[in-house]
Design an enzyme around this catalytic site. Sequence first.
Site, short mmCIF file in Angstrom:
data_model
loop_
_atom_site.label_atom_id
_atom_site.label_comp_id
_atom_site.label_asym_id
_atom_site.label_seq_id
_atom_site.Cartn_x
_atom_site.Cartn_y
_atom_site.Cartn_z
N THR A 13 18.89 -23.01 3.56
CA THR A 13 19.10 -24.00 4.62
C THR A 13 18.44 -23.60 5.93
O THR A 13 18.52 -24.33 6.92
CB THR A 13 20.62 -24.18 4.87
OG1 THR A 13 21.18 -22.87 5.07
CG2 THR A 13 21.30 -24.85 3.71
N GLY A 14 17.80 -22.44 5.96
CA GLY A 14 17.23 -21.93 7.22
C GLY A 14 15.84 -22.46 7.52
O GLY A 14 15.26 -23.22 6.73
N ARG A 41 29.21 -21.67 4.59
CA ARG A 41 29.20 -22.83 5.52
C ARG A 41 28.39 -23.99 4.96
O ARG A 41 28.67 -25.15 5.27
CB ARG A 41 28.57 -22.43 6.87
CG ARG A 41 29.34 -21.43 7.69
CD ARG A 41 28.59 -21.13 8.99
NE ARG A 41 27.34 -20.39 8.78
CZ ARG A 41 27.26 -19.07 8.68
NH1 ARG A 41 28.34 -18.34 8.77
NH2 ARG A 41 26.09 -18.47 8.48
N SER A 42 27.37 -23.69 4.18
CA SER A 42 26.47 -24.75 3.69
C SER A 42 26.79 -25.20 2.28
O SER A 42 26.11 -26.10 1.76
CB SER A 42 25.02 -24.26 3.71
OG SER A 42 24.64 -23.91 5.00
N CYS A 130 5.77 -11.90 10.15
CA CYS A 130 4.86 -13.03 10.39
C CYS A 130 3.63 -12.65 11.22
O CYS A 130 2.50 -13.04 10.88
CB CYS A 130 5.62 -14.15 11.09
SG CYS A 130 6.68 -13.59 12.43
N GLN A 157 4.21 -15.24 20.53
CA GLN A 157 4.99 -15.63 19.35
C GLN A 157 5.96 -16.79 19.62
O GLN A 157 6.70 -16.80 20.61
CB GLN A 157 5.74 -14.41 18.80
CG GLN A 157 4.78 -13.36 18.27
CD GLN A 157 5.45 -12.18 17.61
OE1 GLN A 157 5.10 -11.04 17.88
NE2 GLN A 157 6.40 -12.42 16.72
N SER A 160 10.39 -20.38 16.90
CA SER A 160 10.95 -20.53 15.56
C SER A 160 10.99 -19.22 14.79
O SER A 160 11.68 -19.13 13.77
CB SER A 160 10.16 -21.56 14.76
OG SER A 160 8.78 -21.23 14.76
N LYS A 221 6.88 -2.82 13.80
CA LYS A 221 6.55 -3.44 12.50
C LYS A 221 5.05 -3.70 12.40
O LYS A 221 4.43 -3.43 11.37
CB LYS A 221 7.28 -4.78 12.36
CG LYS A 221 8.77 -4.68 12.11
CD LYS A 221 9.33 -6.11 11.98
CE LYS A 221 10.72 -6.22 12.55
NZ LYS A 221 11.19 -7.59 12.71
N HIS A 254 2.20 -18.72 15.85
CA HIS A 254 1.95 -17.57 16.72
C HIS A 254 0.46 -17.48 17.07
O HIS A 254 -0.40 -17.74 16.21
CB HIS A 254 2.28 -16.26 16.00
CG HIS A 254 3.73 -16.07 15.67
ND1 HIS A 254 4.75 -16.79 16.22
CD2 HIS A 254 4.32 -15.16 14.83
CE1 HIS A 254 5.91 -16.35 15.73
NE2 HIS A 254 5.68 -15.38 14.88
N ASN A 328 3.68 -19.58 11.86
CA ASN A 328 4.53 -18.42 11.57
C ASN A 328 5.53 -18.69 10.46
O ASN A 328 5.96 -17.77 9.77
CB ASN A 328 5.27 -17.97 12.84
CG ASN A 328 6.12 -19.08 13.45
OD1 ASN A 328 5.63 -20.17 13.72
ND2 ASN A 328 7.39 -18.80 13.65
#
Length: 355
Positions: A13-14, A41-42, A130, A157, A160, A221, A254, A328
């Site tokens: 759901t993200g 929740r979903s 990303c 960046q 989202s 990263k 990005h 991204n």
Amino acid sequence: MQEGFTIAILGATGAVGTRMLAQLAQSTIPIKAVKLLASPRSAGKQVTFRGHVLTVAATTADAFTDVDLVLASAGSAVSKQFLPLAVARGAVCVDNTSAFRMVPTVPLVVPEVNEEALRQHHGLIANPNCSTIQMMVALNPIRQAVGLKQIIVSTYQAASGAGQSGLNEFYQEAKDYLAEQPMTATIFPTKGAQQHYPLAFNLLPQIDVLEDDLYSHEEWKMIHETKKIMLGAMNASEIKVTATCVRVPVPFSHGESIWIDTGDPNATVSQLRQALAAAPGVVLQDEPQQQLYPQPLNATGTRATYVGRIRPDLENPGAFNLWVVADNLLKGAAWNTVQIAECLVADGLVHALAE
Ligand code: A2P
């Protein structure tokens, strides 16, 4: 029953999970069933996939029984909790979180760059960060054509990258600012931080936590993932990398300003352009006379990595500046994950389909 793979999307759901499903709908992978998993929740929420209504379920260990492939983007803690259980049940997992990226036995893969690393997998494959992915797609062809000794990158960046809740907060701040109301910040620069600042009409030079070495975790990263993808080890020294990561008030895609030293003092812009024009996943947008260069608004919703503004460093022969933009949530996340899944299937690295 239709022949094909059973695929679970963890975090369905993200911001990334919904795009994984959309990318999967366009994919060549033979699909028998899709399982959508999220938080309790979903549970019960309904989503359409290729004309079929699917119901989201709460994530449990048993949900991974009889699943062939898991595509995960529900946060590191959730991946750490559930992916080993999914692997134990025979699934191959492609994880979009940072949970396993630096485990030496877990391949960290951008298919255009190091697809062959998939052959070493033990059930888990990591999707890079990303901002690292789009930089790798742009720099690998240059490395192959002329060489690569050093990278200095500054990122721009999109909101989202902080998920659907970050995007919602950014839009609300913009509305409040224009209505001359106070802005309420609870997410940026990063969840769990001591201080929060508005992103709308602002720039935040912090993405993820600030470490004791003065770098943000996002910068860490980019440095170590680049080394693992290009050189095979997170601390390899053949390519020097440093990064500054900045969150900007743009919803999607990005941008990256990248300085590179190729190590070849005779390298030319036209060599770089030629290499990029022929490279998989790259769209060269570099026509200064036409004012053609990559922009987030144009990249959003597409799978490509766009490269432009390629120019020589006027005082350092062999060094160049370039500007790179990609969506991204697609190349930086959902598409790269589904692309890895397509490679796994094409290379026979999931398992043979049952008769
Ligand atoms: P939910 O929508 O039910 O909260 P984003 O990156 O856009 O914030 O999305 C995060 C995704 O991870 C969502 O699908 C979210 O589901 C899911 N998620 C969050 N916490 C859990 C959890 N404990 N178990 C499974 N999924 C989770």
